[in-house]
Design a protein around this motif. Structure first.
Motif, PDB file in Angstrom:
ATOM      1  N   GLY A 180      25.591 -71.460 102.213  1.00 18.80           N
ATOM      2  CA  GLY A 180      26.511 -72.018 102.863  1.00 18.80           C
ATOM      3  C   GLY A 180      25.979 -72.013 104.399  1.00 18.80           C
ATOM      4  O   GLY A 180      24.898 -71.662 104.475  1.00 18.80           O
ATOM      5  N   PRO A 181      26.847 -72.533 105.286  1.00 20.48           N
ATOM      6  CA  PRO A 181      26.208 -72.624 106.777  1.00 20.48           C
ATOM      7  C   PRO A 181      26.015 -71.216 107.230  1.00 20.48           C
ATOM      8  O   PRO A 181      26.871 -70.296 107.503  1.00 20.48           O
ATOM      9  CB  PRO A 181      27.427 -73.372 107.535  1.00 20.48           C
ATOM     10  CG  PRO A 181      28.230 -73.934 106.337  1.00 20.48           C
ATOM     11  CD  PRO A 181      28.236 -73.053 105.285  1.00 20.48           C
ATOM     12  N   LEU A 184      27.635 -69.267 110.535  1.00 24.07           N
ATOM     13  CA  LEU A 184      28.878 -68.541 110.747  1.00 24.07           C
ATOM     14  C   LEU A 184      28.309 -67.275 110.305  1.00 24.07           C
ATOM     15  O   LEU A 184      27.775 -66.752 109.322  1.00 24.07           O
ATOM     16  CB  LEU A 184      29.615 -68.910 109.315  1.00 24.07           C
ATOM     17  CG  LEU A 184      30.343 -70.373 109.716  1.00 24.07           C
ATOM     18  CD1 LEU A 184      31.608 -70.862 108.463  1.00 24.07           C
ATOM     19  CD2 LEU A 184      31.464 -70.217 111.207  1.00 24.07           C
ATOM     20  N   ASN A 185      28.999 -66.109 110.971  1.00 25.62           N
ATOM     21  CA  ASN A 185      28.829 -64.766 110.668  1.00 25.62           C
ATOM     22  C   ASN A 185      29.838 -64.012 109.573  1.00 25.62           C
ATOM     23  O   ASN A 185      30.668 -63.700 109.906  1.00 25.62           O
ATOM     24  CB  ASN A 185      28.980 -63.878 112.013  1.00 25.62           C
ATOM     25  CG  ASN A 185      28.571 -62.429 111.684  1.00 25.62           C
ATOM     26  OD1 ASN A 185      27.936 -61.757 110.696  1.00 25.62           O
ATOM     27  ND2 ASN A 185      29.253 -61.340 112.436  1.00 25.62           N
ATOM     28  N   THR A 186      29.322 -64.377 108.347  1.00 27.03           N
ATOM     29  CA  THR A 186      30.252 -64.034 107.221  1.00 27.03           C
ATOM     30  C   THR A 186      29.411 -63.008 106.117  1.00 27.03           C
ATOM     31  O   THR A 186      28.159 -63.040 106.155  1.00 27.03           O
ATOM     32  CB  THR A 186      30.597 -65.102 106.373  1.00 27.03           C
ATOM     33  OG1 THR A 186      29.389 -65.851 105.641  1.00 27.03           O
ATOM     34  CG2 THR A 186      30.986 -66.321 107.264  1.00 27.03           C
ATOM     35  N   PRO A 187      30.047 -62.198 105.574  1.00 25.73           N
ATOM     36  CA  PRO A 187      29.467 -61.272 104.655  1.00 25.73           C
ATOM     37  C   PRO A 187      28.774 -62.178 103.385  1.00 25.73           C
ATOM     38  O   PRO A 187      27.539 -61.605 102.785  1.00 25.73           O
ATOM     39  CB  PRO A 187      30.642 -60.457 103.902  1.00 25.73           C
ATOM     40  CG  PRO A 187      31.687 -60.596 104.953  1.00 25.73           C
ATOM     41  CD  PRO A 187      31.652 -61.831 105.829  1.00 25.73           C
ATOM     42  N   ALA A 188      29.286 -63.305 103.289  1.00 23.36           N
ATOM     43  CA  ALA A 188      28.379 -64.234 102.241  1.00 23.36           C
ATOM     44  C   ALA A 188      26.910 -64.689 102.534  1.00 23.36           C
ATOM     45  O   ALA A 188      26.136 -64.955 101.743  1.00 23.36           O
ATOM     46  CB  ALA A 188      28.934 -65.645 101.879  1.00 23.36           C
ATOM     47  N   ASN A 189      26.646 -64.436 103.925  1.00 23.58           N
ATOM     48  CA  ASN A 189      25.271 -64.547 104.377  1.00 23.58           C
ATOM     49  C   ASN A 189      24.359 -63.480 103.718  1.00 23.58           C
ATOM     50  O   ASN A 189      23.131 -63.968 103.780  1.00 23.58           O
ATOM     51  CB  ASN A 189      25.207 -64.548 106.105  1.00 23.58           C
ATOM     52  CG  ASN A 189      25.814 -65.714 106.654  1.00 23.58           C
ATOM     53  OD1 ASN A 189      26.088 -66.665 106.053  1.00 23.58           O
ATOM     54  ND2 ASN A 189      25.800 -65.625 107.797  1.00 23.58           N
ATOM     55  N   ASN A 206       9.478 -70.498  98.045  1.00 27.28           N
ATOM     56  CA  ASN A 206      10.633 -70.604  98.264  1.00 27.28           C
ATOM     57  C   ASN A 206      11.059 -71.814  99.127  1.00 27.28           C
ATOM     58  O   ASN A 206      10.272 -71.974 100.280  1.00 27.28           O
ATOM     59  CB  ASN A 206      11.614 -69.193  98.606  1.00 27.28           C
ATOM     60  CG  ASN A 206      10.980 -68.625  99.954  1.00 27.28           C
ATOM     61  OD1 ASN A 206      11.565 -69.065 100.841  1.00 27.28           O
ATOM     62  ND2 ASN A 206      10.024 -67.841  99.898  1.00 27.28           N
ATOM     63  N   VAL A 207      12.327 -72.238  99.089  1.00 29.55           N
ATOM     64  CA  VAL A 207      12.972 -73.295  99.964  1.00 29.55           C
ATOM     65  C   VAL A 207      14.443 -72.807 100.299  1.00 29.55           C
ATOM     66  O   VAL A 207      15.089 -72.379  99.211  1.00 29.55           O
ATOM     67  CB  VAL A 207      12.740 -74.770  99.297  1.00 29.55           C
ATOM     68  CG1 VAL A 207      13.435 -75.572 100.303  1.00 29.55           C
ATOM     69  CG2 VAL A 207      11.474 -74.891  99.047  1.00 29.55           C
ATOM     70  N   VAL A 208      14.845 -72.912 101.299  1.00 37.54           N
ATOM     71  CA  VAL A 208      16.187 -72.538 101.593  1.00 37.54           C
ATOM     72  C   VAL A 208      16.991 -73.924 102.234  1.00 37.54           C
ATOM     73  O   VAL A 208      16.332 -74.397 103.367  1.00 37.54           O
ATOM     74  CB  VAL A 208      16.308 -71.306 102.672  1.00 37.54           C
ATOM     75  CG1 VAL A 208      17.947 -71.350 102.834  1.00 37.54           C
ATOM     76  CG2 VAL A 208      15.943 -70.086 101.735  1.00 37.54           C
ATOM     77  N   VAL A 209      17.872 -74.479 101.833  1.00 41.99           N
ATOM     78  CA  VAL A 209      18.545 -75.252 102.517  1.00 41.99           C
ATOM     79  C   VAL A 209      20.259 -74.705 102.656  1.00 41.99           C
ATOM     80  O   VAL A 209      20.560 -73.963 102.030  1.00 41.99           O
ATOM     81  CB  VAL A 209      18.759 -76.743 101.837  1.00 41.99           C
ATOM     82  CG1 VAL A 209      17.293 -77.119 101.868  1.00 41.99           C
ATOM     83  CG2 VAL A 209      19.228 -76.507 100.357  1.00 41.99           C
ATOM     84  N   GLU A 210      20.738 -75.458 103.849  1.00 41.59           N
ATOM     85  CA  GLU A 210      22.243 -75.164 103.858  1.00 41.59           C
ATOM     86  C   GLU A 210      23.093 -76.287 103.909  1.00 41.59           C
ATOM     87  O   GLU A 210      22.767 -77.398 104.270  1.00 41.59           O
ATOM     88  CB  GLU A 210      22.254 -74.526 105.476  1.00 41.59           C
ATOM     89  CG  GLU A 210      21.424 -73.131 105.968  1.00 41.59           C
ATOM     90  CD  GLU A 210      21.641 -73.255 107.477  1.00 41.59           C
ATOM     91  OE1 GLU A 210      22.997 -73.013 107.874  1.00 41.59           O
ATOM     92  OE2 GLU A 210      20.593 -72.748 107.927  1.00 41.59           O
ATOM     93  N   THR A 211      24.278 -75.985 103.419  1.00 42.47           N
ATOM     94  CA  THR A 211      25.392 -77.171 103.508  1.00 42.47           C
ATOM     95  C   THR A 211      25.950 -77.323 104.545  1.00 42.47           C
ATOM     96  O   THR A 211      25.868 -76.406 105.539  1.00 42.47           O
ATOM     97  CB  THR A 211      26.555 -76.721 102.386  1.00 42.47           C
ATOM     98  OG1 THR A 211      27.231 -75.461 102.742  1.00 42.47           O
ATOM     99  CG2 THR A 211      26.088 -76.447 100.875  1.00 42.47           C
ATOM    100  N   LEU A 213      28.846 -77.698 107.705  1.00 43.87           N
ATOM    101  CA  LEU A 213      29.824 -76.591 107.963  1.00 43.87           C
ATOM    102  C   LEU A 213      31.061 -76.817 107.564  1.00 43.87           C
ATOM    103  O   LEU A 213      31.865 -75.971 106.811  1.00 43.87           O
ATOM    104  CB  LEU A 213      29.876 -76.510 109.715  1.00 43.87           C
ATOM    105  CG  LEU A 213      30.928 -75.673 110.238  1.00 43.87           C
ATOM    106  CD1 LEU A 213      30.457 -74.156 109.756  1.00 43.87           C
ATOM    107  CD2 LEU A 213      30.710 -75.695 111.774  1.00 43.87           C
ATOM    108  N   ASN A 214      31.644 -78.201 107.676  1.00 43.40           N
ATOM    109  CA  ASN A 214      32.927 -78.350 107.098  1.00 43.40           C
ATOM    110  C   ASN A 214      33.176 -79.110 105.818  1.00 43.40           C
ATOM    111  O   ASN A 214      33.981 -80.067 105.718  1.00 43.40           O
ATOM    112  CB  ASN A 214      33.498 -79.325 108.511  1.00 43.40           C
ATOM    113  CG  ASN A 214      33.489 -78.432 109.725  1.00 43.40           C
ATOM    114  OD1 ASN A 214      33.600 -77.332 109.766  1.00 43.40           O
ATOM    115  ND2 ASN A 214      33.564 -79.147 110.898  1.00 43.40           N
ATOM    116  N   VAL A 215      32.080 -79.014 104.815  1.00 46.76           N
ATOM    117  CA  VAL A 215      32.062 -79.842 103.791  1.00 46.76           C
ATOM    118  C   VAL A 215      32.242 -78.955 102.597  1.00 46.76           C
ATOM    119  O   VAL A 215      31.479 -78.174 102.551  1.00 46.76           O
ATOM    120  CB  VAL A 215      30.718 -80.762 103.653  1.00 46.76           C
ATOM    121  CG1 VAL A 215      30.638 -81.596 102.531  1.00 46.76           C
ATOM    122  CG2 VAL A 215      30.818 -81.769 104.892  1.00 46.76           C
TER     123      VAL A 215
END
Length: 325
Positions: A180-181, A184-189, A206-211, A213-215
């Motif tokens: 996710g984005p 945002l300071n979230t526990p999911a990070n 490895n590769v990291v991509v983010e979705t 913010l509002n989708v």
């Protein structure tokens, strides 16, 4: 329209007695209680909830602010929250913020005007101070605001570790994480943090991509996935931060020339209902969604009643192996 005085006269009791029956206060004999209810039924009397709220100093309403009820995770979570709230004589006012700052601000102001007893927040677009200034009991779900606002989350870090290690154990040599984005300071990070720790420990490419913010849009997820595999066709494993993203990868696999799990192994996160029904069934990290909802209601009710609560409430996760790895 019948009034409380009409009910009292019909039942042959005082207005005070009717009020006690309605608010379940003081001793009332079963015979008197039955007479009052029969009078209310005959007169089709509907209590004035606003007046009752002022008398009891509680509205028995809880606001629930989430990004979108159309998202399967939030849909299941909302269902359980409503269930456990109802078991405690509370009703839920549901607000879809769609991660829109003005909409979220407007909803919070609306909930305050409706004199809700507390607010459950599963969205996060406003500045922390704006939540702290609400002056109502607040519980956050998978959101961290401050040391003053309790939150409920699953053990995101351990979930990320289990998911990433499983892909490595299954022989993956280049693993992607779709998160996710991270702004945002979230526990999911912590799912991302765990992924990075494990791939570094095992020296895995490895590769990291983010979705965005509002989708929460599978079409947008598909575009992101197609681009990911166009840029990195040799990826053989994916840890997706939600089952919805993972399911989109499975659906897009044929288009990108990958057979799951032969060419591409996938682990999701949530264990929502679609995880079992998609083909192949999805291996995922199970969040205890029902237990999270129950804990959230317990905390908000304790706060309403002035009981001290724990700020950090982290519930255990489970690795559920199916056929996508």
């Amino acid at each position: 329209m019948a009034t409380i005085r009409d009910v009292a006269e019909k039942a042959g009791v005082t207005v005070t007695t009717v009020s006690r029956v309605l608010n379940n206060r003081g001793y009332i004999s079963e015979k008197t209680r039955r007479k009052v209810y029969e009078a209310m039924k005959e007169l089709n009397y509907q209590p004035n909830e606003l007046a009752r709220s002022l008398y009891r100093r509680k509205s028995y309403l809880i606001g629930l602010l989430i990004p979108s009820v159309s998202h399967p995770f939030f849909a299941e979570l909302t269902s359980y929250i409503e269930y456990y709230a109802y078991q405690n004589d509370y009703k839920i006012l549901l607000c879809n913020s769609l991660q829109d700052v003005e909409k979220e601000k407007g909803y919070i102001n609306m909930l305050k005007r409706h004199q809700v007893d507390g607010i459950i927040i599963g969205s996060h677009t406003l500045k922390t101070e704006q939540y702290l200034n609400v002056n109502l009991p607040i519980v956050a779900i998978d959101r961290y605001f401050s040391e003053k606002i309790p939150y409920v989350a699953s053990d995101n870090y351990n979930g990320g570790v289990l998911a990433t290690k499983l892909l490595i154990q299954k022989g993956c040599r280049k693993i992607a994480h779709i998160s996710g984005p991270l702004i945002l300071n979230t526990p999911a990070n912590n799912r991302y943090k765990a992924f990075m720790d494990v791939v570094k420990e095992h020296n895995i490419e490895n590769v990291v991509v983010e979705t965005k913010l509002n989708v929460f849009d599978t079409d947008e997820y598909k575009k992101l996935i197609i681009k990911l595999f166009t840029d990195h066709p040799d990826i053989d494993g994916v840890f997706a931060s939600s089952d919805l993203i993972a399911a989109t990868i499975i659906n897009a696999a044929r288009e990108i020339g990958k057979e799951v799990p032969k060419d591409l192994k996938i682990v999701g996160y949530d264990d929502i209902s679609i995880a079992k029904t998609i083909v192949p069934p999805l291996t995922t990290i199970r969040q205890p969604i029902e237990e999270m909802a129950k804990k959230t209601i317990e905390i908000i009710l304790d706060q309403i009643d002035g009981v001290e609560v724990s700020i950090e409430n982290v519930l255990p996760i489970t690795l559920v192996e199916r056929e996508s790895v």
